[in-house]
Design an enzyme around this catalytic site. Structure first.
Site, mmCIF file in Angstrom:
data_model
loop_
_atom_site.group_PDB
_atom_site.id
_atom_site.type_symbol
_atom_site.label_atom_id
_atom_site.label_comp_id
_atom_site.label_asym_id
_atom_site.label_seq_id
_atom_site.Cartn_x
_atom_site.Cartn_y
_atom_site.Cartn_z
ATOM 1 N N ILE A 182 6.656 5.659 -4.528
ATOM 2 C CA ILE A 182 7.042 7.000 -4.069
ATOM 3 C C ILE A 182 7.262 7.912 -5.277
ATOM 4 O O ILE A 182 6.834 9.082 -5.282
ATOM 5 C CB ILE A 182 8.309 6.939 -3.189
ATOM 6 C CG1 ILE A 182 8.051 6.047 -1.964
ATOM 7 C CG2 ILE A 182 8.729 8.339 -2.735
ATOM 8 C CD1 ILE A 182 9.291 5.704 -1.158
ATOM 9 N N ASP A 211 11.828 4.958 -16.343
ATOM 10 C CA ASP A 211 11.477 3.756 -15.572
ATOM 11 C C ASP A 211 11.099 2.673 -16.569
ATOM 12 O O ASP A 211 10.273 2.910 -17.454
ATOM 13 C CB ASP A 211 10.275 4.094 -14.652
ATOM 14 C CG ASP A 211 10.005 3.031 -13.584
ATOM 15 O OD1 ASP A 211 9.977 1.831 -13.921
ATOM 16 O OD2 ASP A 211 9.797 3.421 -12.424
ATOM 17 N N ASN A 255 21.890 -3.328 -9.295
ATOM 18 C CA ASN A 255 20.877 -2.307 -9.584
ATOM 19 C C ASN A 255 21.049 -1.060 -8.713
ATOM 20 O O ASN A 255 21.058 0.061 -9.217
ATOM 21 C CB ASN A 255 19.471 -2.894 -9.406
ATOM 22 C CG ASN A 255 18.418 -2.056 -10.127
ATOM 23 O OD1 ASN A 255 18.741 -1.263 -11.014
ATOM 24 N ND2 ASN A 255 17.170 -2.219 -9.756
ATOM 25 N N THR A 266 17.842 5.473 2.508
ATOM 26 C CA THR A 266 16.978 4.711 3.420
ATOM 27 C C THR A 266 17.548 4.676 4.834
ATOM 28 O O THR A 266 18.772 4.755 5.023
ATOM 29 C CB THR A 266 16.851 3.257 2.905
ATOM 30 O OG1 THR A 266 16.272 2.446 3.930
ATOM 31 C CG2 THR A 266 18.197 2.653 2.550
ATOM 32 N N TYR A 279 20.925 -4.563 0.849
ATOM 33 C CA TYR A 279 20.078 -3.424 0.470
ATOM 34 C C TYR A 279 20.635 -2.139 1.085
ATOM 35 O O TYR A 279 20.949 -1.176 0.366
ATOM 36 C CB TYR A 279 18.631 -3.669 0.938
ATOM 37 C CG TYR A 279 17.752 -2.442 0.823
ATOM 38 C CD1 TYR A 279 17.456 -1.890 -0.427
ATOM 39 C CD2 TYR A 279 17.238 -1.812 1.967
ATOM 40 C CE1 TYR A 279 16.665 -0.753 -0.526
ATOM 41 C CE2 TYR A 279 16.440 -0.678 1.866
ATOM 42 C CZ TYR A 279 16.158 -0.151 0.618
ATOM 43 O OH TYR A 279 15.383 0.983 0.519
ATOM 44 N N PHE A 317 12.483 7.087 6.181
ATOM 45 C CA PHE A 317 12.092 6.066 7.148
ATOM 46 C C PHE A 317 10.908 5.320 6.497
ATOM 47 O O PHE A 317 11.006 4.981 5.336
ATOM 48 C CB PHE A 317 11.871 6.701 8.524
ATOM 49 C CG PHE A 317 13.215 6.933 9.210
ATOM 50 C CD1 PHE A 317 14.174 7.765 8.634
ATOM 51 C CD2 PHE A 317 13.570 6.239 10.350
ATOM 52 C CE1 PHE A 317 15.449 7.908 9.193
ATOM 53 C CE2 PHE A 317 14.831 6.381 10.928
ATOM 54 C CZ PHE A 317 15.764 7.216 10.344
ATOM 55 N N HIS A 330 5.276 -4.384 2.991
ATOM 56 C CA HIS A 330 5.144 -3.305 3.959
ATOM 57 C C HIS A 330 3.903 -3.477 4.830
ATOM 58 O O HIS A 330 2.863 -3.950 4.383
ATOM 59 C CB HIS A 330 5.166 -1.953 3.243
ATOM 60 C CG HIS A 330 6.508 -1.659 2.624
ATOM 61 N ND1 HIS A 330 6.728 -0.699 1.670
ATOM 62 C CD2 HIS A 330 7.726 -2.244 2.850
ATOM 63 C CE1 HIS A 330 8.023 -0.692 1.337
ATOM 64 N NE2 HIS A 330 8.630 -1.616 2.029
ATOM 65 N N LEU A 331 4.074 -3.070 6.075
ATOM 66 C CA LEU A 331 3.093 -3.403 7.117
ATOM 67 C C LEU A 331 1.672 -2.943 6.789
ATOM 68 O O LEU A 331 0.727 -3.740 6.843
ATOM 69 C CB LEU A 331 3.560 -2.774 8.448
ATOM 70 C CG LEU A 331 2.631 -2.987 9.633
ATOM 71 C CD1 LEU A 331 2.599 -4.451 10.044
ATOM 72 C CD2 LEU A 331 3.065 -2.120 10.822
ATOM 73 N N GLY A 340 17.598 -9.445 11.994
ATOM 74 C CA GLY A 340 17.980 -8.156 11.418
ATOM 75 C C GLY A 340 16.996 -7.029 11.647
ATOM 76 O O GLY A 340 17.267 -5.894 11.257
#
Ligand code: NAD
Length: 338
Positions: A12, A31, A91, A116, A140, A168, A188-189, A281
């Site tokens: 992102i 970073d 972190n 999130t 998380y 999202f 991720h899907l 979850g």
């Protein structure tokens, strides 16, 4: 505006950096590349410093004198956070505090934090607005919520404008910018299903007995370019009050099966789906009410149709495979969680 983008080499962050530059701002990437690569940083300035190293972070602030901070640096896996909670607290909370300590010493006017939907936990509300109960079920989500609170309280005392954006499901890619999704491992899907189909592997889905129309989890997918645009608008807005947290989503939910079908249609391939038991979850449905952000910032997602998200993710995956820079195909386990 000179903007320090912590985590700016990530999926992102790389889009946020390019959106800022496209709007005439000067992003500086902070970073240490622990979960990304230097390819994503060209042609921008990179300071490869661990966020938890406060003295080196202070040197970066002294050198660049940023007017604003966007903080996307952190660990992102719900499942990993259940196995290694301390790393997530260290972190996701500790590194953010390091940035706040620097902000206390230098004249930063805005601090924008990547939060999130996981802060809401397994809510049954749908769509979810910002007043929904905050009951994260993973370290998380809990660590992200803890930093939201630390940020808003510190910023109020320091006279900094603080904003948290609760994403999202960030998805898709900006192929023109040459950046896209490549986590390692990829959980991720959309990228997982694309790779599974291209490799001729089974597509595994956790749970087909949820109280949703087709029994699989429903999620709100927002194109990463729309997400990046929201950051630019939030930084440029003169009207947003400090201490606010906003949902960033589209208000439309798609089931895991609908996403798989769209990917299979665009690839002209038949998915071989294997259903597994539910993953602990995973809430049945996570769809945002983002009307607050939309009305405050006049933000409207223009790239977030499922068709465009999937099309851009496939185009990115193909270009990454052609360049030989895609992550290796992971073992299969695909769900709609995040
Ligand atoms: N991807 C999503 O759908 C999603 C959804 C909700 C929230 N978020 C949040 O958005 C942010 C970015 O997510 P992403 O998908 O781009 O993740 P990513 O892993 O691709 O990017 C995170 C970046 O932060 C860097 N980083 C992490 N810890 C660091 C540290 N201590 N010091 C220096 N650099 C560090 C990594 O090297 C990486 O480049 C995260 O904070 C995540 O919690 C993401």
């Amino acid at each position: 505006m000179k903007v320090l983008v912590a985590g700016g080499a990530g999926y992102i962050g790389a889009h946020v950096v390019r959106a800022l530059a496209a709007h005439g701002h000067t992003p500086i990437i902070l970073d240490d590349l622990r979960a990304s690569s230097i390819d994503r940083c060209h042609p921008f300035t990179l300071e490869a410093v661990p966020l938890e190293d406060t003295s080196r972070v202070l040197e970066v602030f002294q050198k660049h004198e940023p007017e604003a901070v966007v903080h996307l640096g952190g660990y992102i896996s719900v499942g990993e956070s259940m196995r290694e909670p301390t790393r997530y607290w260290e972190n996701n909370l500790g590194s953010g505090i390091s940035l706040l300590l620097a902000c206390a010493r230098f004249p930063v006017h805005t601090f924008l934090f990547s939060s999130t939907a996981a802060v809401y936990g397994t809510t049954t509300e749908s769509p979810i607005d910002e007043n929904s109960p905050l009951v994260p079920t993973s370290p998380y989500g809990a660590s992200k919520l803890a930093f939201e609170r630390a940020l808003h309280r510190s910023a109020a005392a320091l006279g900094i404008r603080s904003l948290a954006l609760r994403y999202f499901n960030a998805s898709g890619a900006n192929v023109e910018w040459g950046v896209g999704e490549a986590h390692d491992p990829e959980e991720h899907l959309i990228p997982r299903v694309i790779r599974s189909l291209l490799d001729g592997n089974l597509v595994q889905v956790y749970g087909d007995d949820y109280p949703t129309p087709d029994g699989t989890c429903v999620r709100d997918y927002v194109h990463v370019s729309d997400l990046a645009e929201a950051h630019v608008l939030a930084l440029e807005s003169a009207e947003l009050e400090t201490g606010q947290s906003f949902n960033v989503g589209t208000g439309c939910g798609y089931s895991v099966l609908e996403v798989i079908q769209e990917i299979a249609k665009q690839l002209s391939l038949n998915p071989n789906i294997q259903f597994l038991p539910r993953r602990p979850g995973d809430p049945p449905r996570l769809v945002a009410n983002a009307s607050s952000l939309m009305s405050c910032l006049q933000w409207h997602p223009t790239h977030s149709s499922l068709e465009e998200i999937v099309g851009s993710a496939i185009a990115w995956e193909m270009s990454a495979v052609n360049k030989g820079s895609s992550q290796p195909s992971p073992a299969l386990n695909t769900s709609g969680g995040r």
